[in-house]
Design a protein around this motif. Structure first.
Motif, mmCIF file in Angstrom:
data_model
loop_
_atom_site.group_PDB
_atom_site.id
_atom_site.type_symbol
_atom_site.label_atom_id
_atom_site.label_comp_id
_atom_site.label_asym_id
_atom_site.label_seq_id
_atom_site.Cartn_x
_atom_site.Cartn_y
_atom_site.Cartn_z
ATOM 1 N N ILE A 1 1.332 -1.071 0.454
ATOM 2 C CA ILE A 1 -0.169 0.311 -0.026
ATOM 3 C C ILE A 1 1.261 1.273 -0.268
ATOM 4 O O ILE A 1 1.818 1.440 0.754
ATOM 5 C CB ILE A 1 -1.110 0.146 1.300
ATOM 6 C CG1 ILE A 1 -1.754 -0.713 1.062
ATOM 7 C CG2 ILE A 1 -2.065 1.286 1.534
ATOM 8 C CD1 ILE A 1 -2.631 -1.124 2.560
ATOM 9 N N ARG A 2 1.000 1.989 -0.875
ATOM 10 C CA ARG A 2 1.354 3.250 -0.977
ATOM 11 C C ARG A 2 0.537 4.083 -1.388
ATOM 12 O O ARG A 2 -0.228 4.504 -1.977
ATOM 13 C CB ARG A 2 2.924 3.080 -2.145
ATOM 14 C CG ARG A 2 1.982 1.931 -3.638
ATOM 15 C CD ARG A 2 3.335 2.598 -4.513
ATOM 16 N NE ARG A 2 3.048 2.143 -6.046
ATOM 17 C CZ ARG A 2 1.734 3.185 -6.691
ATOM 18 N NH1 ARG A 2 1.829 4.303 -6.603
ATOM 19 N NH2 ARG A 2 1.621 2.570 -8.357
ATOM 20 N N ALA B 1 -7.392 14.980 -2.966
ATOM 21 C CA ALA B 1 -8.086 13.769 -1.763
ATOM 22 C C ALA B 1 -6.485 12.858 -1.291
ATOM 23 O O ALA B 1 -5.048 13.135 -2.164
ATOM 24 C CB ALA B 1 -8.126 12.301 -2.504
ATOM 25 N N GLU B 2 -6.127 12.725 -0.070
ATOM 26 C CA GLU B 2 -4.665 11.802 -0.097
ATOM 27 C C GLU B 2 -5.360 10.306 -0.702
ATOM 28 O O GLU B 2 -6.536 9.250 0.018
ATOM 29 C CB GLU B 2 -5.331 11.646 1.656
ATOM 30 C CG GLU B 2 -4.323 10.572 1.675
ATOM 31 C CD GLU B 2 -3.844 10.774 4.076
ATOM 32 O OE1 GLU B 2 -3.560 10.107 3.973
ATOM 33 O OE2 GLU B 2 -4.769 11.589 4.311
ATOM 34 N N THR B 3 -4.941 9.709 -1.458
ATOM 35 C CA THR B 3 -5.421 8.484 -2.006
ATOM 36 C C THR B 3 -4.077 7.890 -2.238
ATOM 37 O O THR B 3 -3.259 7.768 -2.222
ATOM 38 C CB THR B 3 -5.348 9.074 -3.784
ATOM 39 O OG1 THR B 3 -6.729 9.790 -4.134
ATOM 40 C CG2 THR B 3 -5.911 7.667 -4.160
ATOM 41 N N TRP B 4 -4.762 6.297 -1.525
ATOM 42 C CA TRP B 4 -3.432 5.302 -0.984
ATOM 43 C C TRP B 4 -4.137 4.172 -1.914
ATOM 44 O O TRP B 4 -4.912 3.723 -2.945
ATOM 45 C CB TRP B 4 -3.569 4.982 0.101
ATOM 46 C CG TRP B 4 -3.388 5.772 0.839
ATOM 47 C CD1 TRP B 4 -4.101 6.711 1.775
ATOM 48 C CD2 TRP B 4 -1.867 6.158 1.585
ATOM 49 N NE1 TRP B 4 -3.465 7.494 2.465
ATOM 50 C CE2 TRP B 4 -2.602 7.636 2.461
ATOM 51 C CE3 TRP B 4 -0.493 5.238 1.671
ATOM 52 C CZ2 TRP B 4 -1.580 7.906 2.872
ATOM 53 C CZ3 TRP B 4 0.240 6.367 1.713
ATOM 54 C CH2 TRP B 4 0.039 7.666 3.290
ATOM 55 N N ILE B 5 -2.842 3.666 -2.747
ATOM 56 C CA ILE B 5 -3.077 2.581 -3.691
ATOM 57 C C ILE B 5 -2.580 1.010 -2.975
ATOM 58 O O ILE B 5 -1.735 1.229 -3.069
ATOM 59 C CB ILE B 5 -2.256 2.846 -4.944
ATOM 60 C CG1 ILE B 5 -2.323 3.981 -5.697
ATOM 61 C CG2 ILE B 5 -1.995 1.430 -6.111
ATOM 62 C CD1 ILE B 5 -3.472 3.698 -6.077
ATOM 63 N N TYR B 6 -3.345 0.309 -3.323
ATOM 64 C CA TYR B 6 -2.991 -1.447 -3.527
ATOM 65 C C TYR B 6 -2.754 -1.690 -4.282
ATOM 66 O O TYR B 6 -2.661 -2.297 -5.277
ATOM 67 C CB TYR B 6 -4.124 -2.363 -3.130
ATOM 68 C CG TYR B 6 -3.408 -3.762 -2.225
ATOM 69 C CD1 TYR B 6 -3.114 -4.717 -3.462
ATOM 70 C CD2 TYR B 6 -4.176 -3.999 -0.714
ATOM 71 C CE1 TYR B 6 -2.925 -5.860 -2.757
ATOM 72 C CE2 TYR B 6 -3.306 -4.943 -0.293
ATOM 73 C CZ TYR B 6 -3.266 -6.207 -1.472
ATOM 74 O OH TYR B 6 -3.561 -6.816 -0.470
ATOM 75 N N ALA C 1 -4.413 -2.176 -7.907
ATOM 76 C CA ALA C 1 -5.101 -3.093 -8.089
ATOM 77 C C ALA C 1 -6.641 -3.002 -7.288
ATOM 78 O O ALA C 1 -7.741 -3.192 -7.478
ATOM 79 C CB ALA C 1 -4.437 -4.701 -7.123
ATOM 80 N N GLY C 2 -6.410 -1.670 -6.422
ATOM 81 C CA GLY C 2 -7.481 -1.448 -5.556
ATOM 82 C C GLY C 2 -6.822 -0.028 -4.955
ATOM 83 O O GLY C 2 -5.892 0.695 -5.289
ATOM 84 N N VAL D 1 -13.960 8.694 3.248
ATOM 85 C CA VAL D 1 -14.223 8.164 2.258
ATOM 86 C C VAL D 1 -14.765 8.307 1.078
ATOM 87 O O VAL D 1 -15.943 8.458 0.398
ATOM 88 C CB VAL D 1 -14.739 6.821 2.720
ATOM 89 C CG1 VAL D 1 -13.794 5.497 1.020
ATOM 90 C CG2 VAL D 1 -13.149 5.842 3.833
ATOM 91 N N GLY D 2 -13.890 9.490 0.185
ATOM 92 C CA GLY D 2 -14.511 9.274 -1.264
ATOM 93 C C GLY D 2 -14.469 8.735 -2.442
ATOM 94 O O GLY D 2 -15.322 9.121 -3.378
ATOM 95 N N GLY D 3 -13.671 7.648 -2.275
ATOM 96 C CA GLY D 3 -13.441 6.708 -3.231
ATOM 97 C C GLY D 3 -12.728 5.117 -2.841
ATOM 98 O O GLY D 3 -11.850 5.375 -1.707
ATOM 99 N N PHE D 4 -12.751 3.889 -3.480
ATOM 100 C CA PHE D 4 -12.849 2.722 -2.088
ATOM 101 C C PHE D 4 -13.084 1.626 -3.237
ATOM 102 O O PHE D 4 -14.485 1.737 -3.509
ATOM 103 C CB PHE D 4 -13.530 2.334 -1.181
ATOM 104 C CG PHE D 4 -12.887 1.795 -0.503
ATOM 105 C CD1 PHE D 4 -11.864 1.108 -0.119
ATOM 106 C CD2 PHE D 4 -14.171 0.809 -0.428
ATOM 107 C CE1 PHE D 4 -11.594 -0.038 0.451
ATOM 108 C CE2 PHE D 4 -13.648 -0.634 0.710
ATOM 109 C CZ PHE D 4 -12.788 -0.439 0.689
#
Length: 150
Positions: free
Chosen positions: A3-4, A49-54, A61-62, A71-74
């Motif tokens: 997760i980054r 947004a503060e967005t984190w990538i899986y 992948a997510g 949570v604005g987008g998930f």
């Protein structure tokens, strides 16, 4: 599993993952809504947004996008759903923010089921101005305690 933080170079792939997942979870919405949302995500939401990538095997992948404690987008790529990616992303967000809130379409059975199993509770219901569809406001309390249980 990695997760980054989101990088601008992730945008095209993130939008592909969003579209594949949203097309299933939000199948009740008209095509025009997706066209509008794709533009809004890229130009309005991702920059603030503060967005984190899986990341799985070097690919998006997510992701989870946070606007404060909201949570604005998930979204998780449909091919990767059911493998714990969503839970890992949510656990990460909870560790960062503790208490989270989200708005989910009432007709989004996939999203509602995830949030309810995770421990979110419905705190309100209103209508989405652009679509007229019912939205549920949900809140996770004592999130850090919940995340540790998973």
């Amino acid at each position: 599993m990695t997760i980054r933080p989101y990088r601008p170079s992730d945008q095209a792939t993130l939008l592909e993952v969003w579209f594949r997942a949203a097309s299933i979870a939000h199948s009740f919405l008209p095509k025009e809504h997706f066209d509008h949302e794709r533009t809004a995500i890229a130009s309005q939401y991702l920059p603030i947004a503060e967005t984190w990538i899986y990341e799985h095997e070097g690919k998006v992948a997510g992701f989870i996008s946070l606007l404060g404690q909201t949570v604005g987008g998930f979204f998780v790529d449909p091919a990767m759903q059911g493998q714990g990616l969503g839970q890992a992303l949510m656990n990460y967000a909870v560790q960062l923010k503790n208490t989270l809130e989200v708005e989910v379409f009432e007709h989004n059975a996939i999203g509602r089921r995830f949030y309810e199993r995770y421990g979110f509770v419905i705190t309100g219901r209103f209508f989405h101005p652009e679509t007229g569809m019912a939205l549920l406001h949900m809140r996770l309390l004592n999130g850090s305690l919940h995340a540790q249980k998973h």
